[in-house]
Scaffold this active site. Structure first.
Site, PDB file in Angstrom:
ATOM      1  N   HIS A  54      -9.137   1.073  -1.740  1.00 18.43           N
ATOM      2  CA  HIS A  54      -9.430   1.574  -0.313  1.00 18.43           C
ATOM      3  C   HIS A  54     -10.659   1.511   0.132  1.00 18.43           C
ATOM      4  O   HIS A  54     -11.800   1.846  -0.776  1.00 18.43           O
ATOM      5  CB  HIS A  54      -8.921   3.034  -0.515  1.00 18.43           C
ATOM      6  CG  HIS A  54      -7.394   3.277  -0.793  1.00 18.43           C
ATOM      7  ND1 HIS A  54      -6.777   2.802  -1.600  1.00 18.43           N
ATOM      8  CD2 HIS A  54      -6.566   4.213  -0.122  1.00 18.43           C
ATOM      9  CE1 HIS A  54      -5.611   3.276  -1.765  1.00 18.43           C
ATOM     10  NE2 HIS A  54      -5.465   4.105  -0.565  1.00 18.43           N
ATOM     11  N   HIS A  71       0.952  -1.101  -0.072  1.00 20.94           N
ATOM     12  CA  HIS A  71      -0.043  -0.158   0.024  1.00 20.94           C
ATOM     13  C   HIS A  71       0.854   1.252   0.032  1.00 20.94           C
ATOM     14  O   HIS A  71       1.419   1.707   0.872  1.00 20.94           O
ATOM     15  CB  HIS A  71      -1.101  -0.165   1.343  1.00 20.94           C
ATOM     16  CG  HIS A  71      -2.002   0.868   1.227  1.00 20.94           C
ATOM     17  ND1 HIS A  71      -3.037   1.049   1.910  1.00 20.94           N
ATOM     18  CD2 HIS A  71      -1.820   2.158   0.632  1.00 20.94           C
ATOM     19  CE1 HIS A  71      -3.863   2.157   1.930  1.00 20.94           C
ATOM     20  NE2 HIS A  71      -2.978   2.650   1.032  1.00 20.94           N
ATOM     21  N   ASP A  87       1.931   7.117   2.134  1.00 21.48           N
ATOM     22  CA  ASP A  87       2.336   8.376   1.417  1.00 21.48           C
ATOM     23  C   ASP A  87       3.704   8.742   2.253  1.00 21.48           C
ATOM     24  O   ASP A  87       3.496   9.629   3.028  1.00 21.48           O
ATOM     25  CB  ASP A  87       1.170   9.462   1.206  1.00 21.48           C
ATOM     26  CG  ASP A  87       0.013   9.093   0.324  1.00 21.48           C
ATOM     27  OD1 ASP A  87       0.283   8.980  -0.637  1.00 21.48           O
ATOM     28  OD2 ASP A  87      -0.866   8.822   1.026  1.00 21.48           O
ATOM     29  N   GLU A 106     -11.217   3.383   5.399  1.00 21.40           N
ATOM     30  CA  GLU A 106     -10.338   4.622   5.909  1.00 21.40           C
ATOM     31  C   GLU A 106     -11.153   5.394   6.859  1.00 21.40           C
ATOM     32  O   GLU A 106     -10.931   5.956   7.722  1.00 21.40           O
ATOM     33  CB  GLU A 106      -9.291   4.974   4.832  1.00 21.40           C
ATOM     34  CG  GLU A 106      -8.380   6.106   5.172  1.00 21.40           C
ATOM     35  CD  GLU A 106      -7.592   6.774   4.166  1.00 21.40           C
ATOM     36  OE1 GLU A 106      -8.085   6.692   3.044  1.00 21.40           O
ATOM     37  OE2 GLU A 106      -6.532   7.170   4.543  1.00 21.40           O
TER      38      GLU A 106
HETATM   39  N1  HPA Z   1      -6.182   7.727   0.833  1.00 21.73           N
HETATM   40  C1  HPA Z   1      -6.984   7.680  -0.266  1.00 21.73           C
HETATM   41  N2  HPA Z   1      -6.519   8.382  -1.366  1.00 21.73           N
HETATM   42  C2  HPA Z   1      -5.065   8.479  -1.384  1.00 21.73           C
HETATM   43  C3  HPA Z   1      -4.183   8.151  -0.200  1.00 21.73           C
HETATM   44  C4  HPA Z   1      -4.925   7.887   0.951  1.00 21.73           C
HETATM   45  O1  HPA Z   1      -4.257   7.762   2.028  1.00 21.73           O
HETATM   46  N3  HPA Z   1      -2.867   8.668  -0.823  1.00 21.73           N
HETATM   47  C5  HPA Z   1      -3.110   9.055  -1.892  1.00 21.73           C
HETATM   48  N4  HPA Z   1      -4.305   8.896  -2.329  1.00 21.73           N
HETATM   49 ZN    ZN Z   2      -3.730   4.821   0.385  1.00 23.75          ZN
END
Ligand code: HPA
Ligand code: ZN
Length: 330
Positions: A188, A8, A270, A191
């Site tokens: 994703h 990831h 990131d 989150e």
């Molecule tokens: N979450 C969702 N989208 C993203 C992220 C993240 O942490 N980083 C880059 N795009």
């Molecule tokens: Zn991500």
């Protein structure tokens, strides 16, 4: 050093401030400041995912040429190799670059060249193309059709960017096309979105892994399903703290995920924005969450179990985890 797969990781999120400044100068792009330390200092307090994404997308205006994309990925791959990463499955966001006037052949040409060099020096790496969910379903399908001529450059599709308001079910058709092409599928979910987003990603999109997945813990039936079906979660501890999904690293649910028998993995998401790479994430869960060497080897095993690789590679890396477990070192 603990051998790991990083599953990831947004390549655009690896753009460290010194390279950002170098690329801005190279391409004549205006930045608010050309002091790398000052740029990094501005990343200290994101209110939420969207606040981060606003900065992340703005910075990507510095990426223009194949050389830029090569340099970005080569820098990440060198850091990852030094941090013990044997296998990297790397997200990229081509829609951002298309919006900035950069064609797909430039993106895939540059990233692909860096990956080829990394493979030549013994690392395993592949790309996963992500759909930006806040650009909608039609744009996702359009991107996928545009990317299929570059099929040899990527092994799967993912779904990222702003989660709230963009449920997985909107992207059913894009994921059906991806499945028909034999591409791996991840997304994703959980989150910022709730457990129903995780269910939809599994049931509607047919994903093989969930990226993040933290909020699945709110639903015991979903937890049981994730455990029983061994659905991997690509967890990003420092990211969750930076984007306020988790108040403090000490409160992170990773130990609970392991206790529940979930196939959790540790990743950096990131790293240029959230306080460091996979090694910093491993150090944080070890020192702040009290995870033991046994826990770390479970996390490493999970990462290779969850990786999209041939069994021969998986077996070789799992043997390296066994060797590390015999005499752990940081
Ligand atoms: N979450 C969702 N989208 C993203 C992220 C993240 O942490 N980083 C880059 N795009
Ligand atoms: Zn991500």
């Amino acid at each position: 050093m603990l051998p790991l797969a990083e599953l990831h990781l947004h390549i655009e999120g690896t753009l460290e401030s010194d390279l950002l400044v170098e690329l801005a100068r190279r391409n004549g792009v205006l930045l608010p400041t050309y002091d790398p330390a000052e740029l990094t200092a501005r990343y200290g307090n994101f209110a939420d995912l969207q606040a981060f994404l606003d900065v992340y997308y703005a910075n990507l205006a510095v990426l223009a040429t194949e050389e830029d994309f090569h340099d970005l990925a080569a820098a990440y791959l060198a850091r990852a190799a030094a941090a013990g990463v044997r296998r990297a499955e790397i997200f990229c966001d081509p829609q951002t670059h298309l919006r900035n006037g950069v064609p797909l052949e430039v993106v895939f040409g540059g990233l692909g060249a860096a990956l080829a060099e990394a493979r030549a020096s013994g690392m395993s790496a592949d790309l996963i193309v992500c759909f930006l969910r806040d650009l909608g379903a039609d744009a996702a399908e359009e991107l996928l059709r545009g990317a299929l001529p570059f099929r040899e450059h990527f092994i799967g599709v993912g779904l990222d960017s702003a989660e709230l308001g963009w449920p997985p079910r909107l992207f059913r058709t894009a994921y059906e096309i991806a499945a028909a092409e034999g591409l791996h599928r991840v997304a994703h979910a959980g989150e910022e979105g709730g457990p129903e987003f995780v269910r939809e990603a599994l049931d509607v999109l047919g994903v093989e892994r969930i990226d993040h997945g933290n909020r699945a813990l709110e639903d015991p039936d979903l937890v049981a399903r994730l455990r029983d079906e061994r659905v991997p979660l690509t967890v990003c501890p420092l990211s969750n703290v930076a984007l306020k999904g988790v108040a403090r690293i000490e409160d992170h649910p990773l130990p609970r995920m392991l206790e529940l028998g979930l196939v959790a993995t540790v990743n950096s998401d990131d790293p240029a924005y959230f306080g460091g790479g996979i090694d910093a994430n491993v150090a944080a869960v070890r020192t702040k969450l009290g995870l033991t060497d046994d826990d770390l080897s479970v996390l490493a095993r999970n990462s290779f179990e969850a990786a999209f690789v041939h069994d021969a590679d998986r077996t070789r890396w799992l043997a390296e985890v066994d060797a590390w477990s015999g005499s752990p070192s940081p």
